[in-house]
Design a protein around this motif. Structure first.
Motif, PDB file in Angstrom:
ATOM      1  N   LYS A 419      18.098  34.927  -1.608  1.00 48.89           N
ATOM      2  CA  LYS A 419      17.274  36.020  -1.110  1.00 48.89           C
ATOM      3  C   LYS A 419      17.639  37.312  -1.827  1.00 48.89           C
ATOM      4  O   LYS A 419      16.776  38.080  -2.251  1.00 48.89           O
ATOM      5  CB  LYS A 419      17.483  36.171   0.394  1.00 48.89           C
ATOM      6  CG  LYS A 419      16.621  37.250   0.976  1.00 48.89           C
ATOM      7  CD  LYS A 419      16.382  37.046   2.453  1.00 48.89           C
ATOM      8  CE  LYS A 419      15.404  38.103   2.943  1.00 48.89           C
ATOM      9  NZ  LYS A 419      15.092  37.970   4.344  1.00 48.89           N
ATOM     10  N   GLU A 420      18.928  37.512  -1.981  1.00 48.95           N
ATOM     11  CA  GLU A 420      19.360  38.730  -2.658  1.00 48.95           C
ATOM     12  C   GLU A 420      18.909  38.757  -4.097  1.00 48.95           C
ATOM     13  O   GLU A 420      18.481  39.796  -4.612  1.00 48.95           O
ATOM     14  CB  GLU A 420      20.879  38.804  -2.579  1.00 48.95           C
ATOM     15  CG  GLU A 420      21.370  40.201  -2.735  1.00 48.95           C
ATOM     16  CD  GLU A 420      22.683  40.223  -3.446  1.00 48.95           C
ATOM     17  OE1 GLU A 420      23.627  39.656  -2.853  1.00 48.95           O
ATOM     18  OE2 GLU A 420      22.747  40.758  -4.565  1.00 48.95           O
ATOM     19  N   ALA A 421      18.997  37.605  -4.762  1.00 45.98           N
ATOM     20  CA  ALA A 421      18.557  37.545  -6.153  1.00 45.98           C
ATOM     21  C   ALA A 421      17.079  37.873  -6.258  1.00 45.98           C
ATOM     22  O   ALA A 421      16.653  38.626  -7.139  1.00 45.98           O
ATOM     23  CB  ALA A 421      18.837  36.165  -6.731  1.00 45.98           C
TER      24      ALA A 421
ATOM     25  N   ALA B 297       8.095  25.397  -0.561  1.00 47.78           N
ATOM     26  CA  ALA B 297       7.850  24.200   0.231  1.00 47.78           C
ATOM     27  C   ALA B 297       9.147  23.494   0.609  1.00 47.78           C
ATOM     28  O   ALA B 297       9.213  22.784   1.614  1.00 47.78           O
ATOM     29  CB  ALA B 297       6.936  23.243  -0.534  1.00 47.78           C
ATOM     30  N   SER B 298      10.210  23.677  -0.186  1.00 46.23           N
ATOM     31  CA  SER B 298      11.452  22.984   0.156  1.00 46.23           C
ATOM     32  C   SER B 298      12.512  23.921   0.737  1.00 46.23           C
ATOM     33  O   SER B 298      13.634  23.506   0.995  1.00 46.23           O
ATOM     34  CB  SER B 298      12.000  22.222  -1.058  1.00 46.23           C
ATOM     35  OG  SER B 298      11.993  23.026  -2.213  1.00 46.23           O
ATOM     36  N   GLU B 299      12.175  25.199   0.927  1.00 49.71           N
ATOM     37  CA  GLU B 299      13.168  26.140   1.468  1.00 49.71           C
ATOM     38  C   GLU B 299      12.637  26.769   2.741  1.00 49.71           C
ATOM     39  O   GLU B 299      11.857  27.708   2.701  1.00 49.71           O
ATOM     40  CB  GLU B 299      13.438  27.260   0.458  1.00 49.71           C
ATOM     41  CG  GLU B 299      13.999  26.819  -0.874  1.00 49.71           C
ATOM     42  CD  GLU B 299      15.466  26.448  -0.808  1.00 49.71           C
ATOM     43  OE1 GLU B 299      16.113  26.765   0.213  1.00 49.71           O
ATOM     44  OE2 GLU B 299      15.957  25.829  -1.764  1.00 49.71           O
ATOM     45  N   GLU B 300      13.072  26.271   3.904  1.00 49.15           N
ATOM     46  CA  GLU B 300      12.492  26.820   5.125  1.00 49.15           C
ATOM     47  C   GLU B 300      12.896  28.256   5.369  1.00 49.15           C
ATOM     48  O   GLU B 300      12.135  29.046   5.900  1.00 49.15           O
ATOM     49  CB  GLU B 300      12.857  25.995   6.354  1.00 49.15           C
ATOM     50  CG  GLU B 300      13.673  24.750   6.084  1.00 49.15           C
ATOM     51  CD  GLU B 300      14.177  24.123   7.371  1.00 49.15           C
ATOM     52  OE1 GLU B 300      13.436  23.293   7.894  1.00 49.15           O
ATOM     53  OE2 GLU B 300      15.287  24.502   7.811  1.00 49.15           O
ATOM     54  N   ASP B 301      14.123  28.614   4.947  1.00 54.29           N
ATOM     55  CA  ASP B 301      14.568  29.968   5.256  1.00 54.29           C
ATOM     56  C   ASP B 301      14.083  31.015   4.264  1.00 54.29           C
ATOM     57  O   ASP B 301      14.234  32.205   4.500  1.00 54.29           O
ATOM     58  CB  ASP B 301      16.101  30.012   5.301  1.00 54.29           C
ATOM     59  CG  ASP B 301      16.635  29.181   6.450  1.00 54.29           C
ATOM     60  OD1 ASP B 301      17.418  28.253   6.195  1.00 54.29           O
ATOM     61  OD2 ASP B 301      16.225  29.457   7.594  1.00 54.29           O
ATOM     62  N   LEU B 302      13.540  30.564   3.155  1.00 55.80           N
ATOM     63  CA  LEU B 302      13.161  31.534   2.128  1.00 55.80           C
ATOM     64  C   LEU B 302      11.658  31.587   1.892  1.00 55.80           C
ATOM     65  O   LEU B 302      11.190  32.185   0.933  1.00 55.80           O
ATOM     66  CB  LEU B 302      13.863  31.190   0.804  1.00 55.80           C
ATOM     67  CG  LEU B 302      15.388  31.288   0.815  1.00 55.80           C
ATOM     68  CD1 LEU B 302      15.953  30.695  -0.467  1.00 55.80           C
ATOM     69  CD2 LEU B 302      15.832  32.734   0.936  1.00 55.80           C
ATOM     70  N   VAL B 303      10.915  30.933   2.796  1.00 52.44           N
ATOM     71  CA  VAL B 303       9.474  30.829   2.577  1.00 52.44           C
ATOM     72  C   VAL B 303       8.814  32.183   2.362  1.00 52.44           C
ATOM     73  O   VAL B 303       8.096  32.384   1.382  1.00 52.44           O
ATOM     74  CB  VAL B 303       8.790  30.119   3.763  1.00 52.44           C
ATOM     75  CG1 VAL B 303       7.294  30.139   3.589  1.00 52.44           C
ATOM     76  CG2 VAL B 303       9.260  28.696   3.870  1.00 52.44           C
ATOM     77  N   ASP B 304       9.072  33.110   3.246  1.00 48.94           N
ATOM     78  CA  ASP B 304       8.401  34.415   3.128  1.00 48.94           C
ATOM     79  C   ASP B 304       8.742  35.121   1.838  1.00 48.94           C
ATOM     80  O   ASP B 304       7.869  35.651   1.151  1.00 48.94           O
ATOM     81  CB  ASP B 304       8.803  35.326   4.298  1.00 48.94           C
ATOM     82  CG  ASP B 304       8.206  34.847   5.587  1.00 48.94           C
ATOM     83  OD1 ASP B 304       8.805  35.116   6.652  1.00 48.94           O
ATOM     84  OD2 ASP B 304       7.138  34.206   5.529  1.00 48.94           O
TER      85      ASP B 304
END
Lengths: 450, 451
Positions: A419-421, B297-304
């Motif tokens: 996220k940070e990247a 699609a494979s990252e639930e926490d980073l979708v947004d």
């Protein structure tokens, strides 16, 4: 966070350090920023503050890179790069840090360290090393290992690796790791003396297990699938990003040509001359601004690359699980068949095909004493087998528990870091846009004054 | 006025009032300030208020005076003078509006060719009607250009788009090619319409108004192709002699033309290259965004976050597309037209030199052949007039051309800078909004943790 009970051999036992403390101690290792401005992503610092269990505050840095020539194993001249690894202890009271250790390591030694960790901590997602050879390069960037920019980025990557290890709750306690930081001479021999290579599972064995395991833990199967996807998507992303960088470079640089031509043209223009000349200057500024922009972006690519390589580390843990599970299944199967044989011998019925059964049929029943002897052997083996199975089961469950704990830790780290990247990527883009607006506004002013 | 907008659609077709068609030719009638046409301004800048128009006017007044005193060849038509007076009170003196559109393919047994529709709207008396619609093909334009060059050898005739594109285009009737050509033809006719002298040319009028049959019969009159070829050959040969005695002014002019030609050609190449690079950048960017979506699609926490990045990249993509089209609509055609102009200028210089050479050879003959002294002297007299007219015409037109060039180039590059600023502003907006959304989310998450 639960861990495997530490092997006393592998624990850190440096003379000057305090005895092992519990997980509640507030410990940190800070990142040392280099004079030439190379910076690690901020998440590193945060991660370490929270998770580090190192005994005292230390700072690790890979501060320099030096080209060396020497003779290799086959006595041939070779050029390689050596990296200076410095360890400082930071005093709590003031922020003065004292250099405690300083030694030179080359890439192959880092590799050796990592391989050691991989074998000795198969349940841990071991941090990856920066790439050995430059990949996913856009064409203006050199793919040469000796290129100063590559060496610089590798230096940062190596530092990052050490910091990740130092901040890992389990790995930071490892003696070999400690020696890597403190014992320059003989370190390689020390590592090899541990005999870790013998403990390594053969590739073939691992491959075999992957295909033949019947009941692996579903979570690991999913994890393997996830790591494949992660690797595939990041590779693709890096490839396309490199192409985009290439194209962007082209757009900016071609504008630089305007500078030269405007300047030459301005010589024959009375009214337009000044405007052309100064606009040309801004075109030059625009063209040269891309170099810094893309250098920053390279840092982003490196952050992604780390997780690309992390995918492989994830798969390694999954493979270990599969191997253990397969081992367990094989042992269980073995035990079951022995039990069956025993039963058949005892009751005299032959339900399954066996060589003994065949020969018995052909050559007649064996003597009761022989049968008794065989039953006894089998019962012993079954007893042993049951013990082994029990311990294997326990081992397996411990492994799964510990591995999964580290995987959870890893997932959180990954989410934070990525996220940070991504956010820092957005910040880079914003900076690029602002520069663009500035330059073109200046140019427009020059044009309108022509 | 609707017609006005349409006629001046292409930026480069609008020229400063130095070339205003409704001006007074022969006499030096000082035009009251504020009455000149703001035809300088590009189509979409016509929305500016009157004040700005007036400012432009003042700077053009001086050049108008020059033209009036130096262009003895301008036809004096009482009707055109009346028209001019009639328009004095209006802000726009333009009375001839031309558009070129609707390319159509025609297939015959011998050949395939494209015709373009040409619509002319005018209030001029010498035109039989106020509106005309005709179809012309490239050959007709070539003919017109030839006739104008013949009639006014030392005026700077606007250039025609090339016959063929040397590289890149195999298909002559490629859509982009046709559109580029159409725009250039539109500019060509409008430049003629804005030129103080050329606008009254008879062949020009015929071109705009005659039906197909009429045009071909009109074309057959006048010197044939062969004689024109002959002229060119003679022109080449004798122009070299004319260079020797070229007056200082024209030496300077020639020097300028040479360097200008070099530079504008380079700028043309650079601009084309920029377009190409931007296009390739666009193509890669189109592929880039979707990968982030795939990843989400494979990252639930980073979708947004991932989807947010993807959408920013897509927006930047759209902005790039807009930037590219701005380039191809404004800068590229203008720069390319001036590349062609630079070639025209060299031809004009040659023609001037040739006219001078004619005189020089007669003068030379006079010093050696005393016998035909009287005849030669008479001829020399005529030629001297001819040379003076040619030189004056060129000088005046040169000033006008330079002024136009400055304005067109300035406008085109200012526009390009504007497009780039706009592009970066759009990109900045999308990334900033993404960043805000991420940091807002972060704050929400943090406050949730605290609760």
């Amino acid at each position: 966070m639960e861990q495997t009970p530490p092997d006393p051999e592998r624990q850190v036992q440096p003379a000057s350090l305090e005895p092992l403390s519990g997980p509640d101690d507030d410990l940190e290792a800070a990142v040392s920023k280099e004079a030439d401005g190379a910076q690690r992503e901020g998440s590193g610092t945060d991660t370490m503050t929270e998770n580090n269990f190192f005994l005292k505050k230390i700072e690790i840095s890979v501060s320099e890179a030096e080209k060396r020539t020497g003779r290799n194993a086959v006595n041939m001249q070779e050029t390689y790069t050596a990296y200076l690894v410095e360890t400082r202890s930071a005093e709590r009271a003031d922020s003065q840090s004292v250099l405690t250790d300083s030694l030179w390591r080359r890439y192959s030694e880092f590799e050796l360290l990592r391989n050691y960790l991989l074998v000795c901590y198969p349940h841990i997602v071991v941090p990856p090393l920066p790439e050995k050879r430059a990949e996913f390069v856009w064409h203006k960037l050199s793919a040469d290992n000796m290129d100063p920019d590559f060496v610089e980025r590798r230096r940062i990557g190596l530092e990052n690796f050490l910091l990740r290890v130092a901040s890992h709750p389990v790995l930071c306690r490892d003696k070999i790791f400690y020696l890597f930081l403190t014992q320059e001479g003989n370190w390689k021999e020390t590592v090899n003396e541990t005999g870790f290579q013998l403990k390594a599972d053969s590739r073939l064995k691992a491959l075999n297990a992957t295909f033949r395991v019947k009941n692996p833990d579903k979570r690991f199967t999913e994890l393997k699938h996830y790591s494949d996807e992660l690797q595939s998507v990041i590779s693709h992303l890096l490839r396309v990003r490199a192409r985009v960088a290439d194209r962007l470079y082209g757009v900016y640089k071609v504008h630089g040509n305007y500078g030269r031509v405007f300047s030459e043209w301005s010589a024959i223009e009375k009214e337009m001359g000044d405007g052309l000349q100064s606009a040309g200057h801004h075109m030059d500024v625009y063209a040269s601004s891309i170099d810094d922009i893309l250098e920053d972006e390279e840092h982003y690519a490196d952050q992604l690359k780390e997780y690309l390589f992390y995918a492989e580390a994830l798969r390694a843990v999954c493979r270990k699980h599969e191997l253990m599970q397969y081992d367990l299944e094989t042992a269980a199967q073995d035990l079951a068949s022995k039990k069956q044989q025993c039963e058949e011998l005892a009751t005299g019925t032959v339900r399954t095909f066996s060589l003994k059964g065949m020969t018995t049929k052909l050559f007649g029943q064996e003597a009761p004493e022989q049968r008794e002897a065989r039953i006894k052997v089998l019962e012993e083996q079954i007893g042993e087998g049951e013990q082994q199975l029990k311990s294997k089961n326990l081992e397996g469950r411990e492994f799964v528990k510990n591995a999964w704990a580290d995987i959870e830790r890893f997932k959180e780290q990954k989410n934070r870091d990525l996220k940070e990247a991504l956010i820092s990527y957005a910040v880079m883009q914003i900076s690029m846009c602002r520069k663009g607006i500035q330059v073109w506004t200046n140019a427009k002013e020059c044009f309108s004054k022509m | 006025m609707e017609g006005e907008r349409r006629a001046s659609r292409a930026r480069s077709s609008d020229l400063p009032a130095g070339g205003d068609g409704a001006e007074s030719p022969g006499g030096s009638v000082p035009l009251p300030a504020g009455s000149c046409s703001p035809a300088l301004l590009p189509a979409d800048v016509l929305d500016l208020d009157e004040d700005e128009d007036d400012l432009e006017v003042f700077s053009k007044d001086a050049s108008l005076m020059d033209i009036n005193s130096f262009s003895p060849m301008m036809p004096t038509s009482p009707l055109s003078m009346i028209n001019q007076i009639k328009f004095e009170d209006e802000s726009d003196l333009k009375d001839l509006f031309i558009t070129v559109d609707e390319p159509e393919s025609h297939v015959t047994t011998i050949e395939t060719f494209i015709t373009y529709r040409i619509i002319t709207k005018t209030s001029r008396g010498e035109f039989d009607s106020s509106e005309f619609e005709v179809r012309r093909r490239y050959q007709d334009f070539l003919w017109l250009k030839g006739k104008l060059e013949e009639a006014h050898p030392t005026l700077i005739i606007p250039p025609l788009p090339e016959k063929f594109i040397v590289k890149g285009m195999v298909e002559r009737f490629n859509d982009d090619f046709i559109e580029t050509r159409r725009k250039a033809l539109h500019t060509f006719l409008n430049r003629i319409a804005d030129h103080p002298t050329l606008t009254f040319n008879e062949d020009f009028k015929v071109f705009l108004t005659a039906e197909a049959g009429e045009l071909s019969s009109h074309k057959k009159q006048g010197p044939g192709l062969l004689s024109r070829v002959g002229q060119t050959v003679r022109a080449m040969a004798s122009s070299l002699r004319g260079v020797k005695n070229r007056p200082e002014d024209f030496m300077e002019m020639n020097n300028f033309i040479e360097i200008f030609s070099q530079k504008i050609n380079l700028i043309d190449k650079i601009s084309q290259r920029i377009y190409k690079e931007e296009r390739e950048y666009f193509d890669e960017m189109k592929e880039y965004g979707p990968i982030y979506v795939l990843w989400s699609a494979s990252e639930e926490d980073l979708v947004d976050t991932l989807k947010g990045i993807a959408s920013c990249i897509d927006n930047c993509c759209k902005a790039t597309e807009k930037r590219m089209s701005g380039l191809s609509e404004v800068l590229l055609p203008v720069v390319h037209e001036y590349v062609l102009y630079s070639e025209m200028l060299m031809d004009v210089m040659k023609r001037r030199d040739q006219i001078q050479a004619e005189l020089d050879s007669k003068v030379e003959a006079l010093t050696y052949k005393k016998a035909d002294a009287d005849l030669l002297t008479e001829e020399i007299g005529k030629l001297e007039d001819k040379v003076e007219c040619a030189n004056n015409a060129l000088k005046a037109d040169w000033e006008r051309w330079k002024q136009n060039m400055k304005n067109d180039i300035k406008s085109a590059f200012t526009d390009m800078a504007e497009e780039n600023i706009h592009y970066y502003e759009q990109c900045l907006a999308t990334w900033e909004s993404f960043l805000t959304s991420q940091t807002d989310l972060q704050l929400d998450e943090d406050s949730e943790d605290k609760l």
